[in-house]
Scaffold this active site. Structure first.
Site, PDB file in Angstrom:
ATOM      1  N   CYS A 252       7.549  28.158 -19.918  1.00 41.18           N
ATOM      2  CA  CYS A 252       8.730  29.260 -20.624  1.00 41.18           C
ATOM      3  C   CYS A 252       8.509  29.432 -22.050  1.00 41.18           C
ATOM      4  O   CYS A 252       9.318  29.130 -22.707  1.00 41.18           O
ATOM      5  CB  CYS A 252      10.146  28.779 -20.242  1.00 41.18           C
ATOM      6  SG  CYS A 252      10.516  28.777 -18.488  1.00 41.18           S
ATOM      7  N   PRO A 255       8.516  33.861 -26.733  1.00 38.47           N
ATOM      8  CA  PRO A 255       7.540  34.377 -27.845  1.00 38.47           C
ATOM      9  C   PRO A 255       6.664  33.373 -28.574  1.00 38.47           C
ATOM     10  O   PRO A 255       6.054  33.728 -29.544  1.00 38.47           O
ATOM     11  CB  PRO A 255       8.288  35.476 -28.535  1.00 38.47           C
ATOM     12  CG  PRO A 255       9.595  34.828 -28.816  1.00 38.47           C
ATOM     13  CD  PRO A 255       9.923  34.033 -27.592  1.00 38.47           C
ATOM     14  N   ASP A 302       4.217  32.518 -12.900  1.00 39.03           N
ATOM     15  CA  ASP A 302       5.527  31.945 -12.867  1.00 39.03           C
ATOM     16  C   ASP A 302       5.182  30.472 -12.468  1.00 39.03           C
ATOM     17  O   ASP A 302       4.283  30.080 -11.830  1.00 39.03           O
ATOM     18  CB  ASP A 302       5.801  32.653 -11.384  1.00 39.03           C
ATOM     19  CG  ASP A 302       7.382  32.075 -11.051  1.00 39.03           C
ATOM     20  OD1 ASP A 302       7.722  31.149 -11.151  1.00 39.03           O
ATOM     21  OD2 ASP A 302       8.009  33.021 -10.596  1.00 39.03           O
ATOM     22  N   ASP A 321      11.800  25.147 -21.953  1.00 37.88           N
ATOM     23  CA  ASP A 321      12.977  25.749 -22.655  1.00 37.88           C
ATOM     24  C   ASP A 321      13.391  26.960 -21.570  1.00 37.88           C
ATOM     25  O   ASP A 321      12.769  27.988 -21.637  1.00 37.88           O
ATOM     26  CB  ASP A 321      12.375  26.456 -24.052  1.00 37.88           C
ATOM     27  CG  ASP A 321      13.271  27.176 -24.835  1.00 37.88           C
ATOM     28  OD1 ASP A 321      14.519  26.922 -24.533  1.00 37.88           O
ATOM     29  OD2 ASP A 321      12.867  27.948 -25.805  1.00 37.88           O
ATOM     30  N   CYS A 374      19.681  27.705 -24.619  1.00 38.86           N
ATOM     31  CA  CYS A 374      20.533  28.078 -25.870  1.00 38.86           C
ATOM     32  C   CYS A 374      21.770  28.796 -25.011  1.00 38.86           C
ATOM     33  O   CYS A 374      22.428  29.610 -25.216  1.00 38.86           O
ATOM     34  CB  CYS A 374      19.786  29.240 -26.599  1.00 38.86           C
ATOM     35  SG  CYS A 374      19.102  30.474 -25.423  1.00 38.86           S
TER      36      CYS A 374
HETATM   37  C1  SAM Z   1      14.287  31.032 -23.489  1.00 38.39           C
HETATM   38  S1  SAM Z   1      12.909  31.842 -23.389  1.00 38.39           S
HETATM   39  C2  SAM Z   1      11.799  30.905 -24.010  1.00 38.39           C
HETATM   40  C3  SAM Z   1      11.672  30.972 -25.586  1.00 38.39           C
HETATM   41  C4  SAM Z   1      10.240  30.275 -26.094  1.00 38.39           C
HETATM   42  N1  SAM Z   1      10.214  28.842 -25.863  1.00 38.39           N
HETATM   43  C5  SAM Z   1      10.400  30.199 -27.914  1.00 38.39           C
HETATM   44  O1  SAM Z   1      10.976  29.170 -28.364  1.00 38.39           O
HETATM   45  O2  SAM Z   1       9.978  31.084 -28.419  1.00 38.39           O
HETATM   46  C6  SAM Z   1      12.601  31.651 -21.679  1.00 38.39           C
HETATM   47  C7  SAM Z   1      11.420  32.294 -21.095  1.00 38.39           C
HETATM   48  O3  SAM Z   1      10.946  31.952 -19.882  1.00 38.39           O
HETATM   49  C8  SAM Z   1      10.172  32.955 -19.015  1.00 38.39           C
HETATM   50  N2  SAM Z   1      10.282  32.736 -17.623  1.00 38.39           N
HETATM   51  C9  SAM Z   1      11.335  32.796 -16.986  1.00 38.39           C
HETATM   52  N3  SAM Z   1      11.437  32.429 -15.755  1.00 38.39           N
HETATM   53  C10 SAM Z   1      10.102  31.968 -15.650  1.00 38.39           C
HETATM   54  C11 SAM Z   1       9.288  31.442 -14.761  1.00 38.39           C
HETATM   55  N4  SAM Z   1       9.856  31.324 -13.725  1.00 38.39           N
HETATM   56  N5  SAM Z   1       8.085  31.079 -15.002  1.00 38.39           N
HETATM   57  C12 SAM Z   1       7.228  31.298 -16.094  1.00 38.39           C
HETATM   58  N6  SAM Z   1       8.249  31.715 -17.246  1.00 38.39           N
HETATM   59  C13 SAM Z   1       9.301  32.099 -16.950  1.00 38.39           C
HETATM   60  C14 SAM Z   1      10.916  34.225 -19.636  1.00 38.39           C
HETATM   61  O4  SAM Z   1      10.069  35.305 -19.461  1.00 38.39           O
HETATM   62  C15 SAM Z   1      11.181  33.699 -21.216  1.00 38.39           C
HETATM   63  O5  SAM Z   1      10.028  34.372 -22.077  1.00 38.39           O
END
Ligand code: SAM
Length: 432
Positions: A252, A255, A302, A321, A374
Site C-alpha cells: 500500500c 504516493p 492488489d 500502511d 491514519c
Molecule cells: C494510506 S495509503 C498509503 C500511503 C503511503 N504509504 C504513503 O506514505 O505515501 C493506502 C494505499 O493503499 C492502496 N491500496 C488499497 N487497497 C489495496 C490493495 N488491496 N492492494 C494494494 N494497494 C492497495 C491505496 O490505493 C492507497 O494508495
C-alpha cells in the site's frame, strides 16, 4: 472563470461524485488556470467542507422549502456563500453580489432573488442561529452524528478535543532527505530563502514550517532534498528498525511518502519492493521516487492477488500502511466528514484484516511487520490487532518505546492534535 463559480463546481463534484477534494482540485482545469485566485478558491473549498454540516443546517433554517435535488448546484452555491459570510473576512455586500451574479453562470438566473434574499436574511439574523448551533456538538463542531458517537465510545475522555482539533488548520511539516544533507544544513538553506521553520521532536528528519509554503519555494524541492510529510507519518519508518541487507516490502505504497523515507533512512537495505493497486496512484509513487533519485521494485497489483506479485521469497520487514477511514487526518481533508459513511468503515475494516492476513504469510520468521493507519477508530487499530494476535499464534506484539502517543495495549495511538500531529496508529508485530 470566477472563483465562486469554480469553488461551487468543486464542492458539487466532491459531494455528487464522492471524490476526494484533493483529487477534484488536482483535476479541475479552471482551478489549475486560476492563478492568484487559487488560494481563495482553496480556502473556500476547504472551509466549506470543514463547516458543511453547520452551514447546511443554517441554510435549511433560512429556506421555506428544501431545494429540489435537480437544483442541488444552487444549494452548493448558497452554502459556499454562507461559508464566506460566516467564516471569512470578506465584506458581506461583496459576498452577496458575487454569489447572486454566479446564478447566471450556473444557468439558474431565475434563482437570483432567492439567493439574494437568503444571504441578506442570514446577515440580518446571524445571531439567531448561534444558540441552536452552540448547544449541539454535531452542529457546533460540524461533524455527523455517527462520527461523534464512534469517537465518544472509543475515546470517552478525549472525543471533544478531537472534534475541536479536526477543525484546526494543520501545520506543514517537511522531511529532510538525509542522503543529501543534514536537517541543520537544510534549515540554513531555508533561512537564506526567507522561510522560517524549526526542528521537530520525535522525527530526526522533521521540520515544522512557521507557515504553509508552496513546495516550489522550498530550496531543492525539485532536486529531492526535501519532502512534505506530516510528522506522525514520519514516525512509521523508525519502527521498522531497518538493517543493512534486509529485504523490505512497502505494501500500500502510493504516493510513496513512506517508501522514500525507508530508502532515505537505510541506504544499505538489499531491496525495497513497493506495491500499489491503483495505477494512477502508482504513477505518483514513481514520480516521488524519481524526484528523490531513489529506486524500488514496483508492482502495480492488489495485495490479495498474491501470486501476481510475490515470488515466494519472504521479507525481513513489511510496512502495511493500510487503507483506512482517514479519520485521523480530517483536519487536512475535511471532506472526509461528508464523504465517509459507517458502511465504508465496515468494508475498509474487513479489507484491513484481509491485507494483514495475506501479508503475514510473506514475512520471514523473526521478521517484523509494522501496521499503520491514519485512523482514530479502535476497530481499525487496537481492536483489529488484538483479534489478529488472538488468531495467529506465531504473532507477538513488540512494544513501542517512544515518548509520543498513547499505549492502547495493542499498539500506540496518536489522537488528532496531540503534540500538533495528525491522528495515527502503529503496531509492531513480530513473527516467532
Ligand atoms: C494510506 S495509503 C498509503 C500511503 C503511503 N504509504 C504513503 O506514505 O505515501 C493506502 C494505499 O493503499 C492502496 N491500496 C488499497 N487497497 C489495496 C490493495 N488491496 N492492494 C494494494 N494497494 C492497495 C491505496 O490505493 C492507497 O494508495
Amino acid at each position: 472563470m470566477s472563483s465562486r463559480l469554480i469553488a461551487t463546481q468543486i464542492v458539487e463534484q466532491v459531494i455528487e461524485s464522492k471524490l476526494p477534494l484533493t483529487y477534484a482540485l488536482r483535476h479541475n482545469e479552471s482551478f489549475k488556470q486560476a492563478g492568484n485566485d487559487k488560494a481563495l478558491i482553496q480556502e473556500i473549498c476547504y472551509g466549506t467542507f470543514r463547516w458543511y454540516a453547520q452551514l447546511e443546517y443554517i441554510l435549511d433554517q433560512l429556506l421555506d422549502k428544501r431545494i429540489k435535488k435537480k437544483d442541488s448546484r444552487l444549494k452548493y452555491l448558497m452554502i459556499v456563500g454562507l461559508y464566506q459570510l460566516r467564516f471569512m473576512r470578506i465584506p458581506p455586500h461583496a459576498v452577496v453580489s458575487e454569489t447572486v451574479n454566479t446564478c447566471k453562470k450556473i444557468k439558474m438566473e431565475w434563482a437570483k432573488n432567492l439567493v439574494n434574499a437568503i444571504l441578506r436574511r442570514y446577515i440580518r439574523e446571524t445571531e439567531l442561529f448561534n444558540p441552536a448551533v452552540d448547544n449541539d456538538d454535531g452542529l457546533r463542531t460540524s461533524h455527523s452524528k455517527w462520527i461523534i458517537e464512534q469517537l465518544r465510545r472509543d475515546w470517552p475522555k478525549e472525543w471533544k478535543s478531537i472534534l475541536e482539533a479536526n477543525n484546526q488548520h494543520p501545520p506543514m511539516y517537511l522531511r529532510v532527505n538525509e542522503l543529501r544533507q543534514s536537517r541543520e544544513q537544510y534549515l540554513i538553506k531555508m533561512k537564506q530563502a526567507g522561510i522560517a521553520g524549526q526542528i521537530t521532536p520525535y522525527s530526526k528528519q522533521g521540520i515544522l514550517l512557521e507557515k504553509p509554503t508552496d513546495v516550489e519555494q522550498l530550496p531543492g524541492f525539485n532536486k529531492g532534498e526535501v519532502s512534505v510529510q506530516e510528522l506522525a507519518a514520519q514516525l512509521s519508518v523508525e519502527l521498522l528498525d531497518l538493517k543493512p541487507e534486509q529485504t523490505v516490502l512497502d505494501a500500500c505504497a502510493a504516493p510513496g511518502g513512506k517508501s522514500s523515507h525507508i530508502l532515505e533512512s537505510q541506504a544499505k537495505i538489499k531491496s525495497l519492493t513497493v506495491i500499489e493497486k491503483d495505477p494512477n496512484r502508482a504513477k505518483r509513487l514513481s514520480e516521488t521516487l524519481i524526484r528523490l533519485g531513489l529506486h524500488a521494485i514496483t508492482k502495480v497489483s492488489d495485495i490479495n492477488d498474491i501470486d501476481h506479485w510475490w515470488n515466494k521469497e519472504p521479507f525481513d520487514r513489511i510496512l502495511l500502511d493500510a487503507p483506512c477511514s482517514a479519520t485521523g487526518v480530517i483536519r487536512r481533508h475535511p471532506d472526509i466528514k461528508i464523504l465517509r459513511t459507517p458502511e465504508d468503515v465496515k468494508a475498509i475494516n474487513s479489507l484491513q484484516m484481509q491485507l494483514l492476513t495475506t501479508l503475514w504469510q510473506t514475512l520471514k520468521p523473526k521478521g517484523l511487520l509494522v501496521y499503520v493507519t491514519c485512523s482514530i477508530f479502535k476497530k481499525e487499530n487496537s481492536d483489529l490487532i488484538k483479534i489478529f494476535i488472538d488468531k495467529n499464534t506465531d504473532c507477538v506484539l513488540k512494544p513501542i518505546e517512544a515518548e509520543w502517543g498513547k499505549d492502547t495495549g495493542y499498539g500506540k495511538q496518536i489522537l488528532t492534535g496531540q503534540n500538533n500531529m495528525d491522528g495515527f496508529f502503529y503496531a509492531c508485530l513480530e513473527k516467532i
